[in-house]
Structure formats: C-alpha cells, structure tokens
Design a protein around this motif. Structure first.
Motif, PDB file in Angstrom:
ATOM      1  N   THR A  46       0.827  -1.168  -0.177  1.00  0.00           N
ATOM      2  CA  THR A  46       0.190  -0.014  -0.037  1.00  0.00           C
ATOM      3  C   THR A  46       0.908   1.210  -0.034  1.00  0.00           C
ATOM      4  N   LEU A  47       2.141   1.033   0.178  1.00  0.00           N
ATOM      5  CA  LEU A  47       3.003   2.161  -0.092  1.00  0.00           C
ATOM      6  C   LEU A  47       2.952   2.796  -1.439  1.00  0.00           C
ATOM      7  N   LEU A  48       2.570   2.041  -2.504  1.00  0.00           N
ATOM      8  CA  LEU A  48       2.413   2.601  -3.762  1.00  0.00           C
ATOM      9  C   LEU A  48       1.124   3.008  -4.054  1.00  0.00           C
ATOM     10  N   CYS A  49       0.164   2.793  -3.016  1.00  0.00           N
ATOM     11  CA  CYS A  49      -1.260   3.491  -3.401  1.00  0.00           C
ATOM     12  C   CYS A  49      -1.352   4.776  -3.581  1.00  0.00           C
ATOM     13  N   PRO A  50      -0.643   5.898  -3.056  1.00  0.00           N
ATOM     14  CA  PRO A  50      -0.712   7.177  -3.353  1.00  0.00           C
ATOM     15  C   PRO A  50      -0.276   7.548  -4.885  1.00  0.00           C
ATOM     16  N   PRO A 120      -6.028  -2.823   5.074  1.00  0.00           N
ATOM     17  CA  PRO A 120      -6.955  -3.695   4.428  1.00  0.00           C
ATOM     18  C   PRO A 120      -7.599  -3.089   3.424  1.00  0.00           C
ATOM     19  N   LEU A 121      -8.302  -3.804   2.518  1.00  0.00           N
ATOM     20  CA  LEU A 121      -8.898  -3.541   1.455  1.00  0.00           C
ATOM     21  C   LEU A 121     -10.291  -2.616   1.911  1.00  0.00           C
ATOM     22  N   TRP A 122     -10.744  -3.294   3.147  1.00  0.00           N
ATOM     23  CA  TRP A 122     -12.027  -2.903   3.448  1.00  0.00           C
ATOM     24  C   TRP A 122     -12.095  -2.764   4.921  1.00  0.00           C
ATOM     25  N   THR A 200      -8.908   1.906  12.089  1.00  0.00           N
ATOM     26  CA  THR A 200      -9.906   1.392  10.986  1.00  0.00           C
ATOM     27  C   THR A 200      -9.907   1.850   9.782  1.00  0.00           C
ATOM     28  N   GLY A 201      -8.454   2.365   9.285  1.00  0.00           N
ATOM     29  CA  GLY A 201      -8.395   2.676   7.903  1.00  0.00           C
ATOM     30  C   GLY A 201      -8.422   1.450   6.995  1.00  0.00           C
ATOM     31  N   SER A 202      -8.602   1.774   5.667  1.00  0.00           N
ATOM     32  CA  SER A 202      -8.656   0.757   4.585  1.00  0.00           C
ATOM     33  C   SER A 202      -8.485   1.359   3.248  1.00  0.00           C
ATOM     34  N   LEU A 203      -8.068   0.710   2.367  1.00  0.00           N
ATOM     35  CA  LEU A 203      -7.877   1.246   1.092  1.00  0.00           C
ATOM     36  C   LEU A 203      -9.225   1.813   0.579  1.00  0.00           C
ATOM     37  N   ALA A 204     -10.228   1.115   0.633  1.00  0.00           N
ATOM     38  CA  ALA A 204     -11.703   1.662   0.355  1.00  0.00           C
ATOM     39  C   ALA A 204     -11.939   2.978   0.870  1.00  0.00           C
ATOM     40  N   ALA A 205     -11.591   3.204   2.151  1.00  0.00           N
ATOM     41  CA  ALA A 205     -11.819   4.630   2.698  1.00  0.00           C
ATOM     42  C   ALA A 205     -10.996   5.606   1.894  1.00  0.00           C
ATOM     43  N   LEU A 206      -9.598   5.290   1.928  1.00  0.00           N
ATOM     44  CA  LEU A 206      -8.704   6.100   1.480  1.00  0.00           C
ATOM     45  C   LEU A 206      -9.224   6.307  -0.022  1.00  0.00           C
ATOM     46  N   CYS A 207      -9.157   5.464  -0.954  1.00  0.00           N
ATOM     47  CA  CYS A 207      -9.379   5.761  -2.404  1.00  0.00           C
ATOM     48  C   CYS A 207     -10.973   6.308  -2.490  1.00  0.00           C
TER      49      CYS A 207
END
Length: 624
Positions: A46-50, A120-122, A200-207
């Motif tokens: 997830t470091l590459l997510c931004p 996590p994803l969700w 409670t963070g997730s990729l779904a919340a971020l993106c």
C-alpha cells in the motif's frame, strides 16, 4: 492570478514546468527501496497506493473534462452560456498540481502515522468514520473557511484567482493558489487521518473518499445540469445534503452566496442561499432549446488528432496541432478511441461559438483523414455528410460549410453530389472556395510578376490561377498535365498567361497538397510558399517563408473560442469556415459548391466588414 497575489501563491515546483512530476521521484524511490529491503511477509504494497491513486485521479478528471466539454457543446442543459476564452484555459492548465501535492501528503501520512500502513481492502467502521467526519466537521469548517476567503483581504490575495472563471469547467474546482490548497488539505485531512489513528483505515476509505471529493468537485463545476428532478421528489431532504451543478454555478456568477462544500445545509442554516437557486435549477434541467444558424462540417485529421480536439486534452486543443512524443505511449488508448470513432455512425458536435446573435456549431464526421482516400469508404462517408446536411436543414440551420476533405472533387464533385442527393433543402451548402481564393490572392505580393504553381490543384487553386492570369501575373507550371488542367479551367483568352517551364527559379510559389520535400529543396533562397490547400505543406526550408493556409483573424465579438482550428494559431479561422459565417451574416440565398463561385472581391469585402482581418499586413484588395 489573484488581483493582489499574497504569499505562497505559486507552487513550490512552479519553475519545473512540465518536469514537475520529478518531485515524486524521491518518494517513489523510497517506496521501492523500502519494499525491496523488506521481508516478503512484511512488505507493505500500500506504499504505492498514493501513486496509483494519482494516476486514477488524473484519468477521472480528464473524463470529466471531456464529458463536460462535449455536453456544453451540444446539450440544452447548459447553465451559463457565456463563453470560455484562451486566458482561462491557460490559467487552469496546472490543474494537476493539487493531485501531486495530495500524493505526497498521503505518502507522508502513510509513512509517519501509526495505523496508516498495511491497510486492508475494507473496513466498515473506517468508512463510517470517514462519512461522519466529512458530513460533520469537514463540511462545517469548509463553509466558514470559504466565507472567510470571501473577505476582501483574502479574496483579493487568494480566492479571486479561482473566481476569475465565471463559466466553470470541472478542472476549475482545483485551480487555487498554493496557500489556499494548504488550507483545504488541513480541512480535508481529518477524513483520512481519523480512520488511520483509530486503526480502522482501509484502501476503500482512502481511495473512496478521494474519489468522492473529485467526483463532487467536478460535478459542481461542469456547467450543465443533469441531477434529475425525481431524485429530489423521492427524497426531498436531498437538497440539503447534496448540491447540484446549478447551485455552485451561482456561486461563480453571483460570487458571495452558496458557499457550501458539497452539502447546502449550512447555506440554508445561515441564510446564504441565492434566491434564484431553485428557479435556475428548474430552467437548466428543463433545458433551453437554441437554434443554430451556421454549421461547420469537419472531421478529425490524423489518428493522434483525437487528443487535440476540443474535448480531448484542453491544453493541447488550445494550441496549434502538432505531434507530441508521448502520443506514442498513448497508442493503445488511441487505437481504441479510433475504433470507437469509426464505429460511431453519426456526426458529433465539437464546438459551439457565437458572433453577436449568430449561433455557430462545429460538427465532426467520425472519420479520419486517411479514410477519405480509401475507395471503399467513399460512399459511407458521403452518406454521413448527406445525413448531416439533412439534419442541419431539419434543425433550421441557415448555412452548412464543408471543411477539410468533406469538399473534394473526386469524392463529391466539390459538394455538388450532396445537393443532388439530399433534394430540395433550405440550408445553404457552402464550400468557401471564393473567400479562400480571395485570401490567397491577398497573401501573394502585389508586385509578383510570376508565380510557380506546384501540388495538387483544387477548386480554390484553379480560382487563384484564374485571378492571377486576369491580374496579368505569369503562372508557371512544371508539368504538361498541370498546364492542360489550368487551360481547362480558365478562358482561352488567358491561356497566354500560362507557361510550361523546366526550372524552379521563382520566388513566389503557389502550393497545394502533395508538395514533396524534394521539390521544395529546388526553390531558390528566400522563396515565399503560399498554400491554397486546407493542409499546410511540411516546412523543410529554414531560408524560405511559409505562409499559413488561407485564414483570417477573427473579430473580438466572436465568443467561446478557446481551441485552435487544427494547425492555425489562436483566434485564427480558416477562410472556408469563415465563408459560411459571412454567408449567413449577409443572408445570401445561394449555394456555393460544385462549380459555383461567388464574386471574390464581394466576399472578401464582406468578411472585412464583419471584423475578420487578413493575417500580417492588410493590403487593399485589387481583383480584376
């Protein structure tokens, strides 16, 4: 730029220009280094997510730009009809700066904040936290911060830059000074940070949250209304929790009202809703039927030109056409778009402009230039053009002009076959060759005693040759075929002004399509190349002068012009296109196609009288 720019107006990477994305290299390098030196089970991809998010945001925003421009050219649901200009396109060209800043901010948060890594994803709780934080403190703080930015002191130093755009485009939403973006970053940060610090963070919340912000920003600035009435009828409170394009458009037209971010509830609570909000929404969603007076029928030129039409890349559309190196990187997408364009079976509206009360549209045939040279494509193309003429006639259009390959002797007898194919129509079909020939005559020096003609001859070219002979200028050709072609088009008493030569020692060349680089190299130093074609010759001689294709500068009264016509400079229009506008303004009740030519001097003088100007030094026209 704000009227009195304050501190931190410019972005830190302003001087990097198109190399500004290099500021991301240290962060990408850090991410790659961290991943490479981590154990496989500990690697946090997830470091590459931004950076993935950055790319997806740019694509998302570009889709909004294209859709908005397409709808504003054709839709009856346009909110503000005032036009865009090149100054706004230039001002909003750096719309991707905020996406770069956000990528850096998210990456730093990911590295520095506990709970922001290994997402996590969700996570349902995290999504709920994000929604609550946004609906509560983010919307509330933004509302009051926005009102503060409208105080004279801050407005003149910062926020007036954003309000320089009376008519908005989706990218207008993110065009602010750097300092203002820092403020917005602080306001939006809780929506990202709270889920992280609560675990409670997730990729779904971020993106999802970032995509939601972009979606609503673009929606509010798209300048056409599409939120249906039934949505508010089914759920009346929706008007308090979701704004419409009309709602925010009023903020730009009336300025000191409708301050909300995305939820109008605070405007209703504090009495800052404009009183015309509901009525303008009703008018915009119902639509305003507008008559079109003139249609210019064109087509995409090369495959890559699809990126440079008005609803392609805005900054490219605002510059004369030229091939960019990165077009080759876009080939997969170009191929898909080209295929879709070919499959699209009807003309589409590219542009809508206005000259006083005259309303003008540009329609495009969904075919590229090379397809006009394919024998098996001729009848399908002619069918599309005939249908476009019929559609224009049915809509009450006064004049339709044939641009680029749409007027062609081999394809359609210079447009004559279209009249034979569509029957009795009121719309006047104009090829514009009379004005184009007049402009070419204006481009040829009055004192030229001889002119060498090279390239494929067209109706415009023959008209110029005839006018030159009538003026007493010697017209030179280098092939017997060209000589006989000229003789077949001009009266016998002028044949003595034509001469077959076997040299190229002439300082003025009249050139058409097909002029090769080898022939150009035979021209003497200082030669003036004057094209009569709609396609400019490839300039290979630095010691010669190449005039533009037949074109004129347009009057200031011509509004909503914010893209270039193919390879022409800004606010310059091809003579063929101008001819249709002049035809409508003068109310001429005749077609101009096939062998039909209008009086060149009359057409040229009419264009001048309506504010169109020759390029370069204007001369008094003398036609025989």
């Amino acid at each position: 730029m704000a009227s009195h720019p304050g501190p931190l107006t410019d972005w830190p990477w302003e001087k990097l220009g198109s190399y500004k994305y290099t500021v991301l290299l240290p962060f990408i390098g850090h991410a790659v280094h961290t991943l490479y030196h981590s154990e496989p089970e500990d690697r946090d991809y997830t470091l590459l997510c931004p950076f993935y998010l950055l790319v997806s945001r740019l694509v998302h925003d570009q889709l909004w730009i294209s859709w908005s421009r397409f709808q504003n050219a054709r839709s009856k649901h346009q909110i503000q009809s005032r036009g865009l200009e090149f100054q706004q396109v230039d001002r909003e060209r750096r719309w991707d700066d905020q996406a770069i800043m956000h990528a850096i901010a998210i990456y730093l948060g990911h590295v520095l904040l506990q709970g922001a890594s290994h997402l996590p994803l969700w996570n349902t709780k995290g999504l709920l936290f994000t929604a609550l934080v946004h609906a509560g403190p983010v919307e509330f703080v933004y509302y009051w911060a926005h009102r503060a930015l409208h105080h004279h002191f801050l407005f003149t130093r910062y926020h007036s830059h954003h309000h320089s755009s009376f008519v908005t485009e989706p990218i207008t939403s993110v065009v602010h000074p750097f300092a203002e973006h820092l403020l917005y970053l602080a306001i939006f940060a809780p929506g990202f940070v709270v889920p992280w610090i609560t675990g409670t963070g997730s990729l779904a919340a971020l993106c999802g949250y970032m995509t939601f912000i972009d979606l609503m920003n673009n929606l509010g600035h798209c300048n056409f209304e599409f939120i249906p009435k039934w949505a508010f009828a089914i759920f009346p409170p929706l008007k308090y929790i979701m704004y419409t394009p009309t709602f925010h458009s009023l903020h730009h037209s009336q300025v000191h009202i409708n301050f909300c971010l995305f939820m109008p509830i605070y405007d209703y609570m504090y009495g800052t809703v404009d009183k015309t909000t509901d009525s303008l929404y009703e008018t915009s969603i119902d639509g305003r039927e507008q008559m079109t007076d003139v249609v210019h029928l064109t087509h995409p030129t090369s495959i890559h030109s699809i990126w440079q039409i008005r609803f392609g890349f805005a900054y490219l559309a605002a510059e004369p056409y030229c091939t960019k190196w990165y077009f080759w990187l876009l080939w997969p997408f170009t191929a898909v778009l080209a295929l879709l364009t070919w499959m699209f079976g009807a003309t589409f509206t590219v542009e809508k402009i206005r000259l006083d009360k005259l309303k003008i549209q540009t329609w495009a045939i969904p075919r590229f230039g090379f397809q006009y040279n394919l024998a098996w494509q001729r009848e399908p193309i002619n069918s599309l053009i005939r249908k476009a003429i019929k559609d224009a006639d049915a809509k009450g259009v006064k004049v339709i002009t044939l641009g680029l390959h749409n007027q062609n002797e081999e394809l359609n007898e210079n447009g004559k076959s279209y009249l034979d194919g569509v029957g009795n129509v009121k719309v006047k079909v104009v090829d514009g060759c009379s004005l184009a020939a007049a402009v070419v005559m204006n481009n040829i020096p009055q004192g030229a005693r001889q002119v060498l003609v090279c390239g494929r001859l067209t109706k415009t070219g023959y008209a110029v040759v005839r006018a030159l002979c009538q003026r007493g200028t010697k017209v030179l050709t280098v092939t017997e075929e060209e000589l006989q072609g000229h003789k077949s088009k001009i009266p016998a008493e002028l044949h003595d002004r034509l001469e077959l030569v076997h040299y190229y020692d002439c300082k003025v060349w009249l050139v058409g399509d097909g002029l090769s680089t080898q022939v150009q190299r035979k021209a003497p130093k200082g030669t003036l190349f004057v094209p009569f074609s709609q396609f400019p010759p490839m300039a290979v001689r630095s010691d010669c002068t190449y005039h533009t294709i037949p074109a004129m500068a347009i009057p200031k009264a011509l509004e909503n012009v914010h893209s270039c016509e193919n390879w022409l400079p800004r606010r310059v229009m091809s003579a063929w296109r101008i001819a249709g506008i002049v035809h409508a303004l003068e109310g001429w009740d005749t077609h101009e196609c096939g062998e039909k030519m209008l009086d060149m001097k009359q057409v040229f003088d009419a264009a001048i009288s309506h504010g169109f100007r020759p390029l370069g030094v204007a001369r008094s026209m003398q036609f025989p």
